[in-house]
Write a protein that holds these residues in place. Structure first.
Motif, PDB file in Angstrom:
ATOM      1  N   ILE A 103      24.960   4.672  14.686  1.00  0.00           N
ATOM      2  CA  ILE A 103      26.225   4.152  15.217  1.00  0.00           C
ATOM      3  C   ILE A 103      26.059   4.022  16.730  1.00  0.00           C
ATOM      4  N   CYS A 104      26.225   2.818  17.259  1.00  0.00           N
ATOM      5  CA  CYS A 104      25.987   2.642  18.693  1.00  0.00           C
ATOM      6  C   CYS A 104      26.700   1.395  19.205  1.00  0.00           C
ATOM      7  N   SER A 105      26.963   1.385  20.504  1.00  0.00           N
ATOM      8  CA  SER A 105      27.532   0.201  21.163  1.00  0.00           C
ATOM      9  C   SER A 105      26.419  -0.740  21.640  1.00  0.00           C
ATOM     10  N   PHE A 106      25.181  -0.300  21.516  1.00  0.00           N
ATOM     11  CA  PHE A 106      24.004  -1.140  21.748  1.00  0.00           C
ATOM     12  C   PHE A 106      23.250  -1.285  20.418  1.00  0.00           C
ATOM     13  N   ASN A 107      22.321  -2.210  20.420  1.00  0.00           N
ATOM     14  CA  ASN A 107      21.372  -2.342  19.303  1.00  0.00           C
ATOM     15  C   ASN A 107      20.027  -2.711  19.923  1.00  0.00           C
ATOM     16  N   CYS A 108      19.469  -1.737  20.655  1.00  0.00           N
ATOM     17  CA  CYS A 108      18.272  -2.013  21.470  1.00  0.00           C
ATOM     18  C   CYS A 108      17.098  -2.470  20.602  1.00  0.00           C
ATOM     19  N   VAL A 109      16.337  -3.399  21.128  1.00  0.00           N
ATOM     20  CA  VAL A 109      15.215  -3.947  20.346  1.00  0.00           C
ATOM     21  C   VAL A 109      14.135  -2.897  20.090  1.00  0.00           C
ATOM     22  N   TYR A 110      14.161  -1.798  20.864  1.00  0.00           N
ATOM     23  CA  TYR A 110      13.130  -0.767  20.719  1.00  0.00           C
ATOM     24  C   TYR A 110      13.674   0.522  20.092  1.00  0.00           C
ATOM     25  N   CYS A 111      14.886   0.506  19.565  1.00  0.00           N
ATOM     26  CA  CYS A 111      15.544   1.752  19.144  1.00  0.00           C
ATOM     27  C   CYS A 111      14.729   2.502  18.076  1.00  0.00           C
ATOM     28  N   GLN A 112      14.542   3.788  18.268  1.00  0.00           N
ATOM     29  CA  GLN A 112      13.772   4.574  17.311  1.00  0.00           C
ATOM     30  C   GLN A 112      14.512   4.741  15.981  1.00  0.00           C
ATOM     31  N   ASN A 172      21.862  10.121  16.225  1.00  0.00           N
ATOM     32  CA  ASN A 172      21.842   8.844  15.530  1.00  0.00           C
ATOM     33  C   ASN A 172      22.678   7.769  16.205  1.00  0.00           C
ATOM     34  N   GLY A 173      22.582   7.674  17.508  1.00  0.00           N
ATOM     35  CA  GLY A 173      23.298   6.622  18.208  1.00  0.00           C
ATOM     36  C   GLY A 173      23.823   7.095  19.544  1.00  0.00           C
ATOM     37  N   GLU A 174      24.950   6.510  19.958  1.00  0.00           N
ATOM     38  CA  GLU A 174      25.499   6.779  21.282  1.00  0.00           C
ATOM     39  C   GLU A 174      26.442   7.996  21.226  1.00  0.00           C
ATOM     40  N   CYS A 211      21.562   8.302  32.053  1.00  0.00           N
ATOM     41  CA  CYS A 211      22.146   6.997  31.718  1.00  0.00           C
ATOM     42  C   CYS A 211      21.046   5.954  31.543  1.00  0.00           C
ATOM     43  N   LYS A 212      21.119   5.262  30.438  1.00  0.00           N
ATOM     44  CA  LYS A 212      20.145   4.183  30.174  1.00  0.00           C
ATOM     45  C   LYS A 212      20.479   2.971  31.019  1.00  0.00           C
ATOM     46  N   ILE A 213      19.455   2.377  31.616  1.00  0.00           N
ATOM     47  CA  ILE A 213      19.645   1.086  32.281  1.00  0.00           C
ATOM     48  C   ILE A 213      18.333   0.319  32.171  1.00  0.00           C
TER      49      ILE A 213
HETATM   50  S1  SF4 Z   1      18.111   3.221  21.889  1.00  0.00           S
HETATM   51 FE1  SF4 Z   1      19.950   4.429  22.162  1.00  0.00          FE
HETATM   52  S2  SF4 Z   1      21.386   3.012  23.097  1.00  0.00           S
HETATM   53 FE2  SF4 Z   1      19.776   1.784  22.218  1.00  0.00          FE
HETATM   54  S3  SF4 Z   1      20.522   1.249  20.153  1.00  0.00           S
HETATM   55 FE3  SF4 Z   1      19.277   3.112  19.960  1.00  0.00          FE
HETATM   56  S4  SF4 Z   1      20.757   4.768  20.080  1.00  0.00           S
HETATM   57 FE4  SF4 Z   1      21.751   2.949  20.896  1.00  0.00          FE
END
Ligand code: SF4
Length: 273
Positions: A44-53, A93-95, A143-145
């Motif tokens: 569950i996240c407000s992002f969907n990063c292309v590299y998310c584990q 599991n997310g943000e 903080c991720k940036i």
């Molecule tokens: S890396 Fe972090 S911020 Fe990015 S989608 Fe995955 S849980 Fe969300």
């Protein structure tokens, strides 16, 4: 606030699902880190990063609510190996700022373990004063940036609607002005955001943080979600694909750019060192 520890949990109750506590796992940045997962039942996240584990995020939302009750966190914490941890990290599991009980859980962790606490956030909810108040209970917030422009933000982080670089930067600045704990930036570098490197490094010079962490995605991207991937620092347990990283030379160059932008006043840690 009354500590949740005053309401002792009945351990004779039937177990309810997987633990929201995992590890301790060895982290290159933190030492032995005990994970707290306030999302748990899906990614569950407000992002969907292309590299998310975690792989492709299943629930894309910016809605705060209680996903894992504090009583469950308390019970799972008591049953965990928390004594072996150097730090307790709210991530999972997310943000984690999507968990509306984040502040209460951080206080619970402090009262019960006495260990330093850390929150890894994508910084998308920091304009919400209740999120900033919750984070005040943490010793360290990272903080991720990963972008400087909305074009690259959309490409690498793929946020839910309404999240822009302007809103993210404004949230980080608001947090900095009210938060007295350690504040870090975490930056993931890969070919996907290469065009923003110069602007991103310059931007870091304008943010009054205590540390900058430079990373590149060394963990493969899982093709399906499994709860175990949240704390997995090796290969995913499921089928996965390798991601493009930056080279050690490029990482060294970026580190120099950051050092120049910050006039050497902010400690930098790099996955390559
Ligand atoms: S890396 Fe972090 S911020 Fe990015 S989608 Fe995955 S849980 Fe969300």
């Amino acid at each position: 606030m009354t500590s949740p520890l005053t309401n002792l949990v009945d351990f004779n109750q039937a177990d309810v699902g997987p633990s929201c506590i995992y590890g301790p796992v060895k982290s290159w940045r933190l030492g032995w880190s005990l994970g707290v997962d306030l999302l748990l039942n899906s990614s569950i996240c407000s992002f969907n990063c292309v590299y998310c584990q975690l792989g492709d995020i299943q629930v894309k939302t910016a809605e705060r609510k209680i996903y894992v009750p504090t009583e469950k966190v308390e019970r799972d914490l008591r049953l965990s190996d928390w004594e072996k941890a150097d730090v307790v990290t709210v991530s999972g599991n997310g943000e984690p700022t999507l968990g509306a009980n984040l502040g209460e859980v951080l206080q619970l962790v402090k009262d019960y373990t006495g260990k330093p606490s850390m929150v890894l956030t994508n910084a998308t909810l920091l304009n919400d004063p209740t999120v900033r108040a919750d984070l005040n209970h943490a010793d360290h917030v990272a903080c991720k940036i990963d972008a400087a422009t909305d074009t690259v933000l959309q490409r690498i982080n793929r946020p839910v609607a309404g999240i822009t670089m302007e809103s993210i930067l404004s949230g980080i600045k608001k947090l900095r002005s009210s938060y007295s704990g350690k504040l870090s930036l975490q930056c993931m570098f890969m070919p996907t955001n290469r065009e923003d490197v110069d602007a991103l490094c310059a931007m870091m010079g304008d943010l009054d943080v205590d540390e900058i962490q430079l990373n590149t995605p060394k963990r493969p991207y899982p093709m399906k979600w499994l709860v175990e991937n949240r704390g997995n620092h090796g290969d995913p347990i499921t089928e996965s694909r390798i991601l493009s990283t930056i080279s050690e030379d490029e990482a060294t160059h970026i580190e120099q750019l950051v050092n120049d932008a910050t006039h050497g006043r902010i400690p930098i840690i790099s996955i390559y060192r």
